[in-house]
Scaffold this active site. Structure first.
Site, mmCIF file in Angstrom:
data_model
loop_
_atom_site.group_PDB
_atom_site.id
_atom_site.type_symbol
_atom_site.label_atom_id
_atom_site.label_comp_id
_atom_site.label_asym_id
_atom_site.label_seq_id
_atom_site.Cartn_x
_atom_site.Cartn_y
_atom_site.Cartn_z
ATOM 1 N N LYS A 1 -12.585 -0.232 -8.517
ATOM 2 C CA LYS A 1 -11.559 -0.353 -7.478
ATOM 3 C C LYS A 1 -11.972 0.440 -6.236
ATOM 4 C CE LYS A 1 -7.243 -1.114 -9.950
ATOM 5 N NZ LYS A 1 -6.022 -0.422 -10.345
ATOM 6 N N GLU A 2 -12.807 1.471 -6.456
ATOM 7 C CA GLU A 2 -13.242 2.308 -5.337
ATOM 8 C C GLU A 2 -14.775 2.289 -5.311
ATOM 9 O OE1 GLU A 2 -9.591 5.439 -5.276
ATOM 10 O OE2 GLU A 2 -11.269 6.076 -6.481
ATOM 11 N N ASP B 1 -12.940 10.950 -11.597
ATOM 12 C CA ASP B 1 -11.983 10.737 -12.682
ATOM 13 C C ASP B 1 -12.252 9.435 -13.422
ATOM 14 O OD1 ASP B 1 -10.460 12.900 -12.980
ATOM 15 O OD2 ASP B 1 -8.686 12.153 -11.946
ATOM 16 N N LYS C 1 -4.587 12.824 -10.048
ATOM 17 C CA LYS C 1 -5.340 13.483 -8.980
ATOM 18 C C LYS C 1 -5.042 14.981 -8.907
ATOM 19 C CE LYS C 1 -5.835 13.441 -4.027
ATOM 20 N NZ LYS C 1 -5.235 12.924 -2.799
ATOM 21 N N ASP D 1 -9.786 11.926 0.121
ATOM 22 C CA ASP D 1 -9.866 10.833 -0.843
ATOM 23 C C ASP D 1 -11.159 10.077 -0.564
ATOM 24 O OD1 ASP D 1 -7.445 11.513 -1.808
ATOM 25 O OD2 ASP D 1 -6.317 9.947 -0.759
ATOM 26 N N ASP E 1 0.780 15.197 -3.547
ATOM 27 C CA ASP E 1 0.620 15.716 -2.184
ATOM 28 C C ASP E 1 1.954 16.207 -1.606
ATOM 29 O OD1 ASP E 1 1.426 13.072 -2.202
ATOM 30 O OD2 ASP E 1 0.153 12.438 -0.544
HETATM 31 O O1 LIG Z 1 -6.134 9.760 -11.798
HETATM 32 C C1 LIG Z 1 -6.447 9.753 -10.607
HETATM 33 C C2 LIG Z 1 -5.859 8.864 -9.689
HETATM 34 C C3 LIG Z 1 -6.276 8.902 -8.366
HETATM 35 N N1 LIG Z 1 -7.244 9.762 -7.955
HETATM 36 C C4 LIG Z 1 -7.680 9.769 -6.525
HETATM 37 O O2 LIG Z 1 -6.572 9.912 -5.680
HETATM 38 C C5 LIG Z 1 -6.862 9.368 -4.405
HETATM 39 C C6 LIG Z 1 -5.714 8.541 -3.885
HETATM 40 O O3 LIG Z 1 -5.595 7.362 -4.614
HETATM 41 P P1 LIG Z 1 -5.318 5.932 -3.917
HETATM 42 O O4 LIG Z 1 -5.346 4.908 -4.968
HETATM 43 O O5 LIG Z 1 -6.191 5.765 -2.735
HETATM 44 O O6 LIG Z 1 -3.818 6.110 -3.535
HETATM 45 P P2 LIG Z 1 -3.082 6.042 -2.109
HETATM 46 O O7 LIG Z 1 -1.711 5.563 -2.376
HETATM 47 O O8 LIG Z 1 -3.890 5.355 -1.098
HETATM 48 O O9 LIG Z 1 -3.014 7.590 -1.792
HETATM 49 C C7 LIG Z 1 -1.955 8.256 -1.130
HETATM 50 O O10 LIG Z 1 -0.991 8.728 -2.072
HETATM 51 C C8 LIG Z 1 -1.493 9.597 -3.077
HETATM 52 C C9 LIG Z 1 -0.302 10.076 -3.899
HETATM 53 O O11 LIG Z 1 0.304 9.049 -4.575
HETATM 54 C C10 LIG Z 1 -2.211 10.786 -2.462
HETATM 55 O O12 LIG Z 1 -2.852 11.495 -3.480
HETATM 56 C C11 LIG Z 1 -3.271 10.287 -1.492
HETATM 57 O O13 LIG Z 1 -3.943 11.346 -0.880
HETATM 58 C C12 LIG Z 1 -2.599 9.435 -0.440
HETATM 59 O O14 LIG Z 1 -3.555 8.960 0.507
HETATM 60 C C13 LIG Z 1 -8.144 8.545 -4.556
HETATM 61 O O15 LIG Z 1 -9.215 9.233 -3.948
HETATM 62 C C14 LIG Z 1 -8.315 8.472 -6.064
HETATM 63 O O16 LIG Z 1 -9.648 8.402 -6.422
HETATM 64 C C15 LIG Z 1 -7.807 10.645 -8.846
HETATM 65 O O17 LIG Z 1 -8.691 11.416 -8.490
HETATM 66 N N2 LIG Z 1 -7.388 10.617 -10.156
HETATM 67 MN MN LIG Z 2 -5.907 5.645 -0.589
#
Ligand SMILES: O=c1ccn([C@@H]2O[C@H](COP(=O)(O)OP(=O)(O)O[C@H]3O[C@H](CO)[C@@H](O)[C@H](O)[C@H]3O)[C@@H](O)[C@H]2O)c(=O)[nH]1
Ligand SMILES: [Mn+2]
Length: 699
Positions: free
Chosen positions: A122-123, A152, A258, A282, A409
């Site tokens: 996904k990433e 992760d 996270k 991120d 966050d």
């Molecule tokens: O088990 C996990 C799940 C996610 N991530 C990381 O968390 C970040 C954010 O994930 P993403 O899927 O991009 O979520 P977004 O909704 O885009 O993220 C927003 O919302 C998140 C909270 O829900 C915050 O952590 C993010 O910083 C914020 O940009 C990414 O770098 C992931 O790789 C982890 O490291 N471990």
């Molecule tokens: Mn994101």
């Protein structure tokens, strides 16, 4: 400290030139007067509703008034809470060019950068590489930078990509293209072939991926890929540190998504570099301005301020959004408008990425240091001999990034503010970071559903902004967090206003005042006031009219989809009936979908139950609007139904992309026929049920 009086304040260090200034919004006074007038109008409306409720003669009219009263109370609460973001808006400016005149570059503090990734499919690992390279290129003493990548996803593909990034950093641009091809090939194959593994160290690292190594169950892998005491680039410059960290996971213990990943990085970095400043990023975000750390230091390192500020947040700004931002992914209110308001109170809120922390902020309030169980993990420990022992990695402590919410966050930001930390929202002209936003409707809705649930987890925790928050930070700041936390309750008024006036209209029942009544003007003022002020905020924050229009449409759509479902899912979990996890947003998009997105077409291709209430509402509104028009042509006087006709018409205009996707389109992004049929059936059922129950109220 020199403080210039007037609308703008400049802070300078004792001897040197100023590092930052700020200015309060010129609208501050106007906003306060308007808020007072608007509050009076709201109170008058609620009073009228209460009177009507008490005088209700039938069950149906009682139910209708109760629904309107509930809706308007929710809208009023959300409006009032948002006002705290308009009370004291502040705009800041930094002078990074002055920093080097105040402190020598060799005295700059060390910087640990944390980059999180969670899924190589996904990433895409090249995204992680680009994030890492962008910060390795910071205009900052290289030997002071350490980049920690948290994986992760527990994937050898990510380790391979980061290893390649390390090599690239040494040899530089000649290699970028060949590195990209290599990484993408490996990701396609899903495995790192032996031909790509170089040296004993590399072999040892990849050997950890045995058959028993699964994503949910595996040992810790820590790999130092660049070390500033050893590695130099081809011109002989020292390199920053680059460290890959994949924390241990087991099916039996929670890993806290996270938040857990960041806490592991906090501990690992404490034992290796323990820099006083930490940047969290991120993997879908990269640095867009190499001077950004200097900007953050203008606050974190100025002799007057450094003990006060816990963190400096830069806004999330996105790449690749289409011209009119059909899904409102720019999310101006969350990322640009409200933070200016937070900043004028106790400080800008942390939004997960692009934030520089003082490491100290993770260890108790500014005046109360909470020491970790092992002194080596403390914020002031100087690392002379890095340690890497397993117990330290596993040690959980009460500090750091907070557990208990899917929006770690917001929750951490809120708890730090409660502890007494101040923070800064730093919004330079050139975006400091650029990131990815969801490019399909369902990705956006799933992301916002996760946020809505996570935010409710904060509101309904023992740390609720409405109780604990008010005691810790006072009313304005806790209201600012409350409006953020309560997004999901917007689903109540939005759902009621999407169905109730419409079914009443179809039955010829007037539920709002007549155009000739003075009360009608209240409605006009309340609607135009709220919408007008939202429009003003949006445009003043460099928005366009088209983007604002899409923004308000998406607000309504979210009310019927992700807020509604988030609200229900949260309560199911609250009652112990279900659980929910962190669904990582996909950063990969299919070519055809992308083309449709670029053309501004809504994407409904992947069926979802969330689309059902949305399509049902679109159908009912169209039906009732047509019914109203027919009545007008038949010569009926619709004075008493004007407000309902207006609401219905407004929804119909907003629903255009839905009608289009339902009947006019034939591409893969149209609404699945099943969704349309279920929605038609539900709409019919609702109208029939309403006709039966509302019979007694007919004109
Ligand atoms: O088990 C996990 C799940 C996610 N991530 C990381 O968390 C970040 C954010 O994930 P993403 O899927 O991009 O979520 P977004 O909704 O885009 O993220 C927003 O919302 C998140 C909270 O829900 C915050 O952590 C993010 O910083 C914020 O940009 C990414 O770098 C992931 O790789 C982890 O490291 N471990
Ligand atoms: Mn994101």
């Amino acid at each position: 400290m020199e403080v210039l009086k007037g609308s703008s304040t400049t802070k300078s260090t004792t001897h040197g030139p100023p590092l930052h200034t700020h200015k309060f919004s010129r609208l501050k006074f106007f906003n306060r007067v308007f808020a007072t007038v608007y509050t009076c109008a709201i109170l008058a409306l609620l009073y009228r509703h209460a009177l009507t409720l008490l005088n209700a003669t039938t069950l149906s009219s009682f139910f209708i008034t109760l629904s309107l009263l509930t809706s308007d109370i929710v809208l009023a609460f959300m409006w009032a809470a948002t006002q705290s973001c308009r009370l004291n808006s502040i705009h800041r400016k930094e002078f990074p060019e002055n920093l080097k005149r105040v402190v020598k570059a060799s005295d700059f503090p060390a910087l640990d950068v944390f980059i999180c990734t969670a899924d190589p499919y996904k990433e895409p690992p090249m995204g992680v590489v680009n994030s890492a390279l962008s910060v390795l290129a910071y205009d900052y003493p290289t030997e002071k930078i350490s980049v920690y990548v948290s994986d992760d996803g527990g994937s050898q593909l990510t380790l391979f990509a980061v290893m390649e990034a390390a090599k690239f950093a040494i040899f530089h641009f000649t290699m970028y293209h060949s590195m990209k091809i290599k990484v993408e090939n490996v990701v396609k194959r899903g495995k790192v072939g032996d031909e790509y593994i170089i040296g004993e160290e590399g072999q040892k690292a990849f050997n950890k991926w045995k058959d028993s190594f699964t994503r949910q169950d595996h040992p810790t892998v820590i790999q130092v890929l660049l070390q500033n005491s050893k590695d130099k680039d081809i011109i002989g410059h020292l390199m920053p540190n680059l460290i890959y960290v994949c924390r241990q996971k087991s099916r039996t213990s929670p890993h806290h998504f996270k938040a857990g990943a960041l806490n592991v990085l906090l501990r690992v970095s404490a034992t290796m570099t323990n820099a006083p400043i930490i940047l969290t990023l991120d993997c879908d975000v990269y640095s867009n301005d190499p001077s950004t750390p200097l900007r953050a230091l203008c606050y974190l390192f100025s002799p007057q301020d450094q003990s006060k500020f816990g963190f400096i947040q830069f806004p999330q700004i996105f790449n690749g959004i289409n011209k009119n931002d059909i899904y409102a992914c720019e999310f101006k209110r969350l990322f640009q408008i409200n933070p200016v308001g937070f900043d004028g109170l106790n400080g800008g809120n942390y939004v997960g990425t692009g934030c520089f922390f003082s490491r100290r902020a993770f260890f108790g309030g500014p005046s109360k240091l909470v020491s970790p169980e092992i002194p080596e993990l403390g914020p002031y420990n100087v690392v002379d001999k890095p340690i890497q022992s397993q117990p330290i990695m596993e040690l959980a402590h009460k500090m750091g990034v907070r557990y208990g919410s899917l929006v770690e966050d917001s929750f951490t930001s809120y708890r730090l503010h409660c502890e007494g930390w101040k923070s800064i929202f730093c919004n330079p002209k050139r975006p400091a970071f650029l990131g990815d936003a969801p490019n399909t409707l369902i990705d956006m809705l799933n992301q916002h559903k996760r946020w809505a649930i996570g935010l409710l987890e904060v509101v309904f925790s023992k740390f609720s902004p409405l109780t604990f928050g008010i005691r810790s930070m006072g009313l304005p700041m806790s209201l600012a967090y409350a409006q953020l936390g309560c997004w999901a309750i917007w689903s109540i008024p939005i759902t009621i206003y999407a169905f109730l006036p419409q079914v009443a209209l179809i039955n010829g029942i007037s539920i709002f005042p007549n155009v000739s009544e003075p009360r009608f003007l209240f409605y006009v003022f309340l609607f135009l006031g709220a919408y007008g002020q939202d429009f003003q905020d949006f445009i003043l924050s460099s928005g366009t009219v088209e983007r604002w229009w899409n923004d308000q449409r998406i607000w309504m759509i979210k009310g019927l989809t992700c807020y509604l479902f988030g609200f229900m899912e949260f309560f199911l979990k609250f009652l112990g009936i279900s659980t929910h996890g962190f669904n990582v947003t996909s950063k990969v998009i299919d070519d055809k979908q992308h083309k449709r997105y670029e053309q501004g077409m809504y994407e409904f291709g992947v069926p979802s139950p969330m689309f059902v209430p949305l399509v049902t509402a679109a159908i009912i509104n169209l039906l009732s609007f047509c019914w109203g028009l027919v009545e007008v042509f038949r010569g009926s006087k619709l004075e008493g139904l004007f407000v309902q006709m207006f609401i219905t018409g407004f929804v119909v205009v907003n629903s255009w992309p839905i009608y289009e996707a339902m009947v006019l389109r034939s591409d893969k992004g149209k609404i699945p026929i099943r969704t349309t049929l279920i929605s038609i059936f539900l709409a019919w059922g609702l109208v029939a049920a309403a006709s039966l129950t509302l019979k007694e109220l007919k004109l």
